[in-house]
Design a protein around this motif. Sequence first.
Motif, PDB file in Angstrom:
ATOM      1  N   ASP A   1       0.819  -1.217   0.000  1.00 16.38           N
ATOM      2  CA  ASP A   1       0.000   0.000   0.000  1.00 16.38           C
ATOM      3  C   ASP A   1       0.851   1.264   0.000  1.00 16.38           C
ATOM      4  N   ALA A   2       1.984   1.230   0.640  1.00 13.52           N
ATOM      5  CA  ALA A   2       2.857   2.405   0.688  1.00 13.52           C
ATOM      6  C   ALA A   2       3.364   2.760  -0.722  1.00 13.52           C
ATOM      7  N   TYR A   3       3.698   1.739  -1.495  1.00 10.80           N
ATOM      8  CA  TYR A   3       4.168   1.988  -2.865  1.00 10.80           C
ATOM      9  C   TYR A   3       3.040   2.555  -3.727  1.00 10.80           C
ATOM     10  N   ALA A   4       1.838   2.016  -3.600  1.00 12.14           N
ATOM     11  CA  ALA A   4       0.698   2.514  -4.379  1.00 12.14           C
ATOM     12  C   ALA A   4       0.414   3.965  -4.020  1.00 12.14           C
ATOM     13  N   GLU A   5       0.485   4.281  -2.724  1.00  9.98           N
ATOM     14  CA  GLU A   5       0.267   5.673  -2.305  1.00  9.98           C
ATOM     15  C   GLU A   5       1.358   6.584  -2.856  1.00  9.98           C
ATOM     16  N   GLN A   6       2.591   6.133  -2.800  1.00  9.43           N
ATOM     17  CA  GLN A   6       3.711   6.922  -3.321  1.00  9.43           C
ATOM     18  C   GLN A   6       3.519   7.210  -4.814  1.00  9.43           C
ATOM     19  N   GLN A   7       3.114   6.204  -5.578  1.00 11.23           N
ATOM     20  CA  GLN A   7       2.911   6.405  -7.014  1.00 11.23           C
ATOM     21  C   GLN A   7       1.738   7.343  -7.286  1.00 11.23           C
ATOM     22  N   ALA A   8       0.672   7.239  -6.490  1.00 15.52           N
ATOM     23  CA  ALA A   8      -0.476   8.130  -6.667  1.00 15.52           C
ATOM     24  C   ALA A   8      -0.087   9.567  -6.364  1.00 15.52           C
ATOM     25  N   ARG A   9       0.696   9.783  -5.318  1.00 22.36           N
ATOM     26  CA  ARG A   9       1.161  11.132  -4.994  1.00 22.36           C
ATOM     27  C   ARG A   9       2.075  11.676  -6.090  1.00 22.36           C
ATOM     28  N   LYS A  10       2.940  10.836  -6.585  1.00 22.27           N
ATOM     29  CA  LYS A  10       3.941  11.285  -7.574  1.00 22.27           C
ATOM     30  C   LYS A  10       3.296  11.585  -8.923  1.00 22.27           C
ATOM     31  N   HIS A  11       2.518  10.664  -9.447  1.00 21.48           N
ATOM     32  CA  HIS A  11       2.019  10.793 -10.815  1.00 21.48           C
ATOM     33  C   HIS A  11       0.676  11.510 -10.916  1.00 21.48           C
ATOM     34  N   LEU A  12      -0.177  11.337  -9.924  1.00 20.40           N
ATOM     35  CA  LEU A  12      -1.520  11.911 -10.000  1.00 20.40           C
ATOM     36  C   LEU A  12      -1.688  13.119  -9.088  1.00 20.40           C
ATOM     37  N   HIS A  13      -0.641  13.486  -8.325  1.00 16.53           N
ATOM     38  CA  HIS A  13      -0.638  14.646  -7.433  1.00 16.53           C
ATOM     39  C   HIS A  13      -1.726  14.527  -6.368  1.00 16.53           C
ATOM     40  N   PHE A  14      -1.932  13.334  -5.850  1.00 18.25           N
ATOM     41  CA  PHE A  14      -2.897  13.136  -4.769  1.00 18.25           C
ATOM     42  C   PHE A  14      -2.287  13.642  -3.459  1.00 18.25           C
ATOM     43  N   VAL A  15      -3.168  14.095  -2.557  1.00 22.10           N
ATOM     44  CA  VAL A  15      -2.734  14.512  -1.227  1.00 22.10           C
ATOM     45  C   VAL A  15      -3.667  13.874  -0.200  1.00 22.10           C
ATOM     46  N   ARG A  16      -3.183  13.737   0.995  1.00 19.25           N
ATOM     47  CA  ARG A  16      -3.991  13.192   2.079  1.00 19.25           C
ATOM     48  C   ARG A  16      -4.895  14.297   2.619  1.00 19.25           C
ATOM     49  N   PRO A  17      -6.002  13.901   3.231  1.00 14.84           N
ATOM     50  CA  PRO A  17      -6.871  14.913   3.825  1.00 14.84           C
ATOM     51  C   PRO A  17      -6.111  15.724   4.881  1.00 14.84           C
ATOM     52  N   GLY A  18      -6.261  17.007   4.796  1.00 13.81           N
ATOM     53  CA  GLY A  18      -5.578  17.905   5.728  1.00 13.81           C
ATOM     54  C   GLY A  18      -4.253  18.407   5.196  1.00 13.81           C
ATOM     55  N   GLU A  19      -3.706  17.824   4.156  1.00 14.57           N
ATOM     56  CA  GLU A  19      -2.450  18.299   3.571  1.00 14.57           C
ATOM     57  C   GLU A  19      -2.755  19.389   2.557  1.00 14.57           C
ATOM     58  N   ILE A  20      -1.821  20.268   2.372  1.00 16.23           N
ATOM     59  CA  ILE A  20      -1.970  21.337   1.391  1.00 16.23           C
ATOM     60  C   ILE A  20      -0.964  21.066   0.275  1.00 16.23           C
ATOM     61  N   SER A  21      -1.453  21.152  -0.941  1.00 20.76           N
ATOM     62  CA  SER A  21      -0.600  20.893  -2.098  1.00 20.76           C
ATOM     63  C   SER A  21      -0.267  22.210  -2.770  1.00 20.76           C
ATOM     64  N   TYR A  22       0.978  22.405  -3.087  1.00 20.61           N
ATOM     65  CA  TYR A  22       1.412  23.613  -3.779  1.00 20.61           C
ATOM     66  C   TYR A  22       1.960  23.196  -5.142  1.00 20.61           C
ATOM     67  N   ILE A  23       1.599  23.982  -6.125  1.00 22.32           N
ATOM     68  CA  ILE A  23       2.138  23.758  -7.462  1.00 22.32           C
ATOM     69  C   ILE A  23       2.908  25.007  -7.847  1.00 22.32           C
ATOM     70  N   MET A  24       4.166  24.838  -8.114  1.00 19.98           N
ATOM     71  CA  MET A  24       5.023  25.968  -8.468  1.00 19.98           C
ATOM     72  C   MET A  24       5.027  26.097  -9.991  1.00 19.98           C
ATOM     73  N   SER A  25       4.885  27.318 -10.443  1.00 21.94           N
ATOM     74  CA  SER A  25       4.930  27.526 -11.890  1.00 21.94           C
ATOM     75  C   SER A  25       6.368  27.798 -12.292  1.00 21.94           C
ATOM     76  N   ASP A  26       6.728  27.254 -13.396  1.00 20.67           N
ATOM     77  CA  ASP A  26       8.074  27.384 -13.922  1.00 20.67           C
ATOM     78  C   ASP A  26       8.093  28.534 -14.920  1.00 20.67           C
ATOM     79  N   PRO A  27       9.066  29.448 -14.843  1.00 23.78           N
ATOM     80  CA  PRO A  27       9.102  30.541 -15.814  1.00 23.78           C
ATOM     81  C   PRO A  27       9.277  30.035 -17.255  1.00 23.78           C
ATOM     82  N   GLY A  28       9.905  28.928 -17.420  1.00 21.22           N
ATOM     83  CA  GLY A  28      10.094  28.375 -18.764  1.00 21.22           C
ATOM     84  C   GLY A  28       8.962  27.465 -19.177  1.00 21.22           C
TER      85      GLY A  28
END
Length: 162
Positions: A101-128
Amino acid sequence: MAGNRDRFATFSTATRLKQLGERTAAHVYRSQSRRQVRRSRLTGRAALLVLVLCTLVVALAYPMRQYVSQRSEIAKQQKAAASARDRLERLRDEKARWQDDAYAEQQARKHLHFVRPGEISYIMSDPGAEAAEHRRKGQAATDRPWYSNVWDGVDKADRPGD
């Protein structure tokens, strides 16, 4: 020998030369005919040998070609089987990782940008990012990851002019 000498003494020299010539001629004729017989016999044997060898070569050429092609096909199939075994082993390893389950969660966070309830997700914009967006739009849809195509579809749906 004395008897031969007496016998030759009774004949004239011309008669002796004639007999000697006839014997020599008969001897030469016999030796030539023996050589000719030997030559023709060897030539016939050689021709038969060549014929047998050619027949063997022709008879064995197709089976040998088949043997060589089958050996190469066997080698190719063995390589394919080894490749399939390696791929199967990699897939088994990946399946075992996905059971965790830890690996599945890691892949979901990495590829699908999932977050756990209560976490805040930030997306940084790249100038390029704008330049990268232009390059990405130039890519074919099949060359990109599936989620890029999904987000592009969402972005296009939000724009009223398109």
